[in-house]
Design a protein around this motif. Structure first.
Motif, PDB file in Angstrom:
ATOM      1  N   ALA A   1      -9.760  27.593  38.285  1.00  0.00           N
ATOM      2  CA  ALA A   1      -8.516  28.341  38.453  1.00  0.00           C
ATOM      3  C   ALA A   1      -7.497  27.523  39.249  1.00  0.00           C
ATOM      4  O   ALA A   1      -6.301  27.537  38.951  1.00  0.00           O
ATOM      5  N   TRP A   2      -7.973  26.799  40.261  1.00  0.00           N
ATOM      6  CA  TRP A   2      -7.088  25.971  41.087  1.00  0.00           C
ATOM      7  C   TRP A   2      -6.448  24.865  40.236  1.00  0.00           C
ATOM      8  O   TRP A   2      -5.245  24.635  40.311  1.00  0.00           O
ATOM      9  N   TRP A   3      -7.267  24.183  39.450  1.00  0.00           N
ATOM     10  CA  TRP A   3      -6.752  23.099  38.606  1.00  0.00           C
ATOM     11  C   TRP A   3      -5.786  23.650  37.556  1.00  0.00           C
ATOM     12  O   TRP A   3      -4.755  23.041  37.276  1.00  0.00           O
ATOM     13  N   LEU A   4      -6.120  24.787  36.972  1.00  0.00           N
ATOM     14  CA  LEU A   4      -5.253  25.377  35.967  1.00  0.00           C
ATOM     15  C   LEU A   4      -3.927  25.813  36.590  1.00  0.00           C
ATOM     16  O   LEU A   4      -2.859  25.583  36.006  1.00  0.00           O
TER      17      LEU A   4
ATOM     18  N   LYS B   1       2.516  22.013  43.883  1.00  0.00           N
ATOM     19  CA  LYS B   1       1.741  20.893  44.416  1.00  0.00           C
ATOM     20  C   LYS B   1       0.527  21.400  45.214  1.00  0.00           C
ATOM     21  O   LYS B   1       0.433  21.241  46.419  1.00  0.00           O
ATOM     22  N   LEU B   2      -0.405  22.003  44.488  1.00  0.00           N
ATOM     23  CA  LEU B   2      -1.559  22.640  45.124  1.00  0.00           C
ATOM     24  C   LEU B   2      -2.553  21.663  45.739  1.00  0.00           C
ATOM     25  O   LEU B   2      -3.481  22.086  46.422  1.00  0.00           O
ATOM     26  N   PHE B   3      -2.400  20.372  45.488  1.00  0.00           N
ATOM     27  CA  PHE B   3      -3.312  19.387  46.070  1.00  0.00           C
ATOM     28  C   PHE B   3      -2.680  18.659  47.252  1.00  0.00           C
ATOM     29  O   PHE B   3      -3.261  17.731  47.790  1.00  0.00           O
ATOM     30  N   GLU B   4      -1.499  19.077  47.658  1.00  0.00           N
ATOM     31  CA  GLU B   4      -0.793  18.432  48.758  1.00  0.00           C
ATOM     32  C   GLU B   4      -0.491  19.452  49.846  1.00  0.00           C
ATOM     33  O   GLU B   4      -0.455  20.646  49.601  1.00  0.00           O
ATOM     34  N   GLY B   5      -0.259  18.964  51.042  1.00  0.00           N
ATOM     35  CA  GLY B   5       0.159  19.815  52.150  1.00  0.00           C
ATOM     36  C   GLY B   5      -0.867  20.860  52.538  1.00  0.00           C
ATOM     37  O   GLY B   5      -2.074  20.616  52.520  1.00  0.00           O
ATOM     38  N   GLY B   6      -0.361  22.029  52.877  1.00  0.00           N
ATOM     39  CA  GLY B   6      -1.226  23.122  53.328  1.00  0.00           C
ATOM     40  C   GLY B   6      -2.185  23.599  52.266  1.00  0.00           C
ATOM     41  O   GLY B   6      -3.333  23.946  52.550  1.00  0.00           O
ATOM     42  N   TRP B   7      -1.726  23.626  51.001  1.00  0.00           N
ATOM     43  CA  TRP B   7      -2.605  24.031  49.911  1.00  0.00           C
ATOM     44  C   TRP B   7      -3.769  23.054  49.750  1.00  0.00           C
ATOM     45  O   TRP B   7      -4.906  23.463  49.511  1.00  0.00           O
ATOM     46  N   GLY B   8      -3.485  21.772  49.866  1.00  0.00           N
ATOM     47  CA  GLY B   8      -4.546  20.762  49.751  1.00  0.00           C
ATOM     48  C   GLY B   8      -5.556  20.881  50.871  1.00  0.00           C
ATOM     49  O   GLY B   8      -6.767  20.736  50.660  1.00  0.00           O
ATOM     50  N   ILE B   9      -5.055  21.158  52.081  1.00  0.00           N
ATOM     51  CA  ILE B   9      -5.962  21.339  53.222  1.00  0.00           C
ATOM     52  C   ILE B   9      -6.827  22.577  53.009  1.00  0.00           C
ATOM     53  O   ILE B   9      -8.036  22.559  53.295  1.00  0.00           O
ATOM     54  N   ALA B  10      -6.231  23.653  52.496  1.00  0.00           N
ATOM     55  CA  ALA B  10      -7.005  24.872  52.222  1.00  0.00           C
ATOM     56  C   ALA B  10      -8.104  24.598  51.207  1.00  0.00           C
ATOM     57  O   ALA B  10      -9.248  25.043  51.373  1.00  0.00           O
ATOM     58  N   LEU B  11      -7.770  23.855  50.146  1.00  0.00           N
ATOM     59  CA  LEU B  11      -8.783  23.526  49.134  1.00  0.00           C
ATOM     60  C   LEU B  11      -9.906  22.682  49.739  1.00  0.00           C
ATOM     61  O   LEU B  11     -11.082  22.921  49.454  1.00  0.00           O
TER      62      LEU B  11
END
Length: 97
Positions: A39-42, A51-61
């Motif tokens: 779901a994250w990749w999609l 930009k789910l792989f950068e910043g705060g989102w990336g840290i959460a992942l």
């Protein structure tokens, strides 16, 4: 390529959920984690501006992935030690339901 990764994570998650859970309940968690990754990749492929792989989102992942890794590694070590102990003593464990 991101759609391929999303498909791959969904496939792995479904395989773990539907065929491997007969062996151990930990595969419910592992399968759910891989569905989460899919779901994250999609979501990243569909909404590149987030930009789910950068910043705060990336840290959460990374935090979620690290937590899942710790839980799955602990389950693996526990299972490994138990099977090793059973091999030494000759006792069989009941199937995990």
């Amino acid at each position: 390529m991101q759609y391929f990764y999303a498909f791959l994570w969904f496939a792995v998650g479904l395989i773990l959920l539907f065929s491997m859970t007969k062996e151990s309940r930990i595969f419910y968690f592992a399968g759910g984690f891989f569905l989460f990754l899919g779901a994250w990749w999609l979501a990243d492929a569909l909404m590149p501006e987030m930009k789910l792989f950068e910043g705060g989102w990336g840290i959460a992942l990374r935090c979620v992935t690290g937590g899942a890794l710790l839980i799955l590694a602990a389950a693996f070590v526990r299972e490994y030690r138990q099977k090793r102990r059973e091999a030494v003593t000759g006792k069989e464990k009941k199937p995990d339901k």
